[in-house]
Design a protein around this motif. Structure first.
Motif, PDB file in Angstrom:
ATOM      1  N   LEU A   1       0.961  -1.177   0.079  1.00  0.00           N
ATOM      2  CA  LEU A   1       0.038   0.072  -0.192  1.00  0.00           C
ATOM      3  C   LEU A   1       1.037   1.195   0.202  1.00  0.00           C
ATOM      4  CD1 LEU A   1      -2.734  -1.230   2.643  1.00  0.00           C
ATOM      5  CD2 LEU A   1      -2.960  -1.005   0.039  1.00  0.00           C
ATOM      6  N   PRO A   2       0.489   2.294  -0.738  1.00  0.00           N
ATOM      7  CA  PRO A   2       1.204   3.797  -0.856  1.00  0.00           C
ATOM      8  C   PRO A   2       1.486   4.088   0.666  1.00  0.00           C
ATOM      9  CG  PRO A   2      -0.753   3.880  -1.826  1.00  0.00           C
ATOM     10  CD  PRO A   2      -0.868   2.478  -1.278  1.00  0.00           C
ATOM     11  N   PRO A   3       2.562   4.734   0.879  1.00  0.00           N
ATOM     12  CA  PRO A   3       2.442   5.516   2.147  1.00  0.00           C
ATOM     13  C   PRO A   3       1.997   6.947   1.926  1.00  0.00           C
ATOM     14  CG  PRO A   3       4.414   5.806   0.900  1.00  0.00           C
ATOM     15  CD  PRO A   3       3.667   4.710   0.053  1.00  0.00           C
ATOM     16  N   ARG A   4       1.444   7.372   3.005  1.00  0.00           N
ATOM     17  CA  ARG A   4       0.517   8.621   3.105  1.00  0.00           C
ATOM     18  C   ARG A   4       1.206   9.947   3.654  1.00  0.00           C
ATOM     19  NH1 ARG A   4      -1.959   7.431  -0.757  1.00  0.00           N
ATOM     20  NH2 ARG A   4      -3.640   6.115  -0.913  1.00  0.00           N
ATOM     21  N   ARG A   5       1.319  10.889   2.635  1.00  0.00           N
ATOM     22  CA  ARG A   5       1.891  12.179   3.480  1.00  0.00           C
ATOM     23  C   ARG A   5       0.848  13.165   3.178  1.00  0.00           C
ATOM     24  NH1 ARG A   5       5.955   9.603   0.238  1.00  0.00           N
ATOM     25  NH2 ARG A   5       7.785   8.990   1.561  1.00  0.00           N
ATOM     26  N   PRO A   6       0.981  14.210   3.781  1.00  0.00           N
ATOM     27  CA  PRO A   6      -0.111  15.443   3.681  1.00  0.00           C
ATOM     28  C   PRO A   6      -0.060  15.609   2.266  1.00  0.00           C
ATOM     29  CG  PRO A   6       1.293  15.770   5.563  1.00  0.00           C
ATOM     30  CD  PRO A   6       1.764  14.655   4.806  1.00  0.00           C
ATOM     31  N   GLU A   7      -1.309  15.951   1.542  1.00  0.00           N
ATOM     32  CA  GLU A   7      -1.662  16.458   0.389  1.00  0.00           C
ATOM     33  C   GLU A   7      -1.304  17.643   0.138  1.00  0.00           C
ATOM     34  OE1 GLU A   7      -2.462  14.551  -2.460  1.00  0.00           O
ATOM     35  OE2 GLU A   7      -2.547  12.766  -1.064  1.00  0.00           O
ATOM     36  N   PRO A   8      -0.736  18.245  -0.983  1.00  0.00           N
ATOM     37  CA  PRO A   8      -0.349  19.709  -1.281  1.00  0.00           C
ATOM     38  C   PRO A   8      -1.603  20.462  -1.437  1.00  0.00           C
ATOM     39  CG  PRO A   8       0.129  18.301  -3.399  1.00  0.00           C
ATOM     40  CD  PRO A   8      -0.322  17.469  -2.040  1.00  0.00           C
ATOM     41  N   PRO A   9      -1.535  21.662  -0.977  1.00  0.00           N
ATOM     42  CA  PRO A   9      -2.992  22.618  -1.124  1.00  0.00           C
ATOM     43  C   PRO A   9      -3.262  22.476  -2.488  1.00  0.00           C
ATOM     44  CG  PRO A   9      -0.954  23.942  -0.631  1.00  0.00           C
ATOM     45  CD  PRO A   9      -0.482  22.425  -0.667  1.00  0.00           C
ATOM     46  N   ALA A  10      -4.620  22.774  -2.757  1.00  0.00           N
ATOM     47  CA  ALA A  10      -5.204  22.947  -4.337  1.00  0.00           C
ATOM     48  C   ALA A  10      -4.467  24.083  -4.978  1.00  0.00           C
ATOM     49  CB  ALA A  10      -6.623  23.175  -4.127  1.00  0.00           C
TER      50      ALA A  10
ATOM     51  N   GLY B   1      -5.548   4.743   7.261  1.00  0.00           N
ATOM     52  CA  GLY B   1      -4.359   4.068   6.817  1.00  0.00           C
ATOM     53  C   GLY B   1      -3.866   4.674   5.394  1.00  0.00           C
ATOM     54  N   ALA B   2      -3.848   3.810   4.448  1.00  0.00           N
ATOM     55  CA  ALA B   2      -3.766   4.022   3.287  1.00  0.00           C
ATOM     56  C   ALA B   2      -4.938   4.466   2.098  1.00  0.00           C
ATOM     57  CB  ALA B   2      -2.884   2.917   2.206  1.00  0.00           C
ATOM     58  N   VAL B   3      -6.076   4.469   2.809  1.00  0.00           N
ATOM     59  CA  VAL B   3      -7.157   4.576   2.198  1.00  0.00           C
ATOM     60  C   VAL B   3      -7.903   6.206   2.536  1.00  0.00           C
ATOM     61  CG1 VAL B   3      -9.768   3.861   2.036  1.00  0.00           C
ATOM     62  CG2 VAL B   3      -7.848   2.180   2.261  1.00  0.00           C
ATOM     63  N   PHE B   4      -8.348   6.765   1.482  1.00  0.00           N
ATOM     64  CA  PHE B   4      -9.002   8.060   1.558  1.00  0.00           C
ATOM     65  C   PHE B   4     -10.578   7.861   1.586  1.00  0.00           C
ATOM     66  CE2 PHE B   4      -5.405   9.313  -0.771  1.00  0.00           C
ATOM     67  CZ  PHE B   4      -4.701  10.232   0.142  1.00  0.00           C
TER      68      PHE B   4
ATOM     69  N   PHE C   1      -6.322  10.341  -3.734  1.00  0.00           N
ATOM     70  CA  PHE C   1      -6.992  11.652  -3.327  1.00  0.00           C
ATOM     71  C   PHE C   1      -7.553  12.186  -4.148  1.00  0.00           C
ATOM     72  CE2 PHE C   1      -6.620  15.892  -2.031  1.00  0.00           C
ATOM     73  CZ  PHE C   1      -7.165  15.857  -0.747  1.00  0.00           C
ATOM     74  N   ALA C   2      -7.205  12.272  -5.492  1.00  0.00           N
ATOM     75  CA  ALA C   2      -8.008  13.156  -6.582  1.00  0.00           C
ATOM     76  C   ALA C   2      -9.325  12.666  -6.954  1.00  0.00           C
ATOM     77  CB  ALA C   2      -7.308  13.353  -7.950  1.00  0.00           C
TER      78      ALA C   2
ATOM     79  N   GLU D   1     -13.861  21.493 -11.654  1.00  0.00           N
ATOM     80  CA  GLU D   1     -12.857  20.761 -11.973  1.00  0.00           C
ATOM     81  C   GLU D   1     -12.484  19.736 -11.107  1.00  0.00           C
ATOM     82  OE1 GLU D   1      -9.912  23.045 -13.660  1.00  0.00           O
ATOM     83  OE2 GLU D   1     -11.387  24.291 -14.520  1.00  0.00           O
ATOM     84  N   ARG D   2     -11.967  18.600 -11.391  1.00  0.00           N
ATOM     85  CA  ARG D   2     -11.396  17.711 -10.623  1.00  0.00           C
ATOM     86  C   ARG D   2      -9.845  18.212 -10.401  1.00  0.00           C
ATOM     87  NH1 ARG D   2     -13.872  11.695 -10.396  1.00  0.00           N
ATOM     88  NH2 ARG D   2     -15.884  12.448 -11.057  1.00  0.00           N
ATOM     89  N   PRO D   3      -9.254  17.790  -9.268  1.00  0.00           N
ATOM     90  CA  PRO D   3      -7.786  18.188  -9.034  1.00  0.00           C
ATOM     91  C   PRO D   3      -6.755  17.212  -9.886  1.00  0.00           C
ATOM     92  CG  PRO D   3      -8.537  16.879  -7.059  1.00  0.00           C
ATOM     93  CD  PRO D   3      -9.813  17.325  -7.923  1.00  0.00           C
ATOM     94  N   SER D   4      -5.911  17.836 -10.395  1.00  0.00           N
ATOM     95  CA  SER D   4      -4.886  16.911 -11.190  1.00  0.00           C
ATOM     96  C   SER D   4      -4.172  15.888 -10.117  1.00  0.00           C
ATOM     97  CB  SER D   4      -3.718  17.856 -11.843  1.00  0.00           C
ATOM     98  OG  SER D   4      -3.191  18.709 -10.977  1.00  0.00           O
ATOM     99  N   PRO D   5      -4.034  14.593 -10.628  1.00  0.00           N
ATOM    100  CA  PRO D   5      -3.148  13.635  -9.957  1.00  0.00           C
ATOM    101  C   PRO D   5      -1.826  14.084  -9.531  1.00  0.00           C
ATOM    102  CG  PRO D   5      -3.955  12.977 -12.032  1.00  0.00           C
ATOM    103  CD  PRO D   5      -4.288  14.169 -12.023  1.00  0.00           C
TER     104      PRO D   5
END
Length: 88
Positions: free
Chosen positions: A7-16, A48-51, A71-72, A84-88
């Motif tokens: 499973l991918p590690p999770r780090r804080p998502e960058p701002p929009a 965990g690794a799930v949003f 996340f997107a 618009e959806r965020p870019s991955p």
């Protein structure tokens, strides 16, 4: 378990991006608030690794709509139609 290590590690998502009609903000260690047009449209919990995407203006009344590893995709699932959806 080997599958958990995949499973991918999770780090804080960058701002929009500044020009994005849909914005998110980290409001807790494992929670984001998603806003569109200045109004809250939902929340994303990191489990965990799930949003886990929750639709609704208030967290205590929000309804789970999706679980994803992307996340997107989570943001897009609670964004209003036409946003618009965020870019991955």
């Amino acid at each position: 378990m080997p599958s958990l290590k995949e499973l991918p590690p999770r780090r804080p998502e960058p701002p929009a991006p500044d020009d994005s009609p849909v914005r998110w903000e980290r409001i807790d260690l494992d929670r984001y608030e998603v806003r569109a047009g200045g109004a809250t449209v939902g929340f994303i919990d990191v489990v965990g690794a799930v949003f886990v995407a929750l639709a609704g203006r208030r967290y205590d009344r929000a309804v789970e709509v999706l679980q994803t590893l992307d996340f997107a995709v989570a943001v897009g699932s609670i964004s209003p139609p036409g946003a618009e959806r965020p870019s991955p």
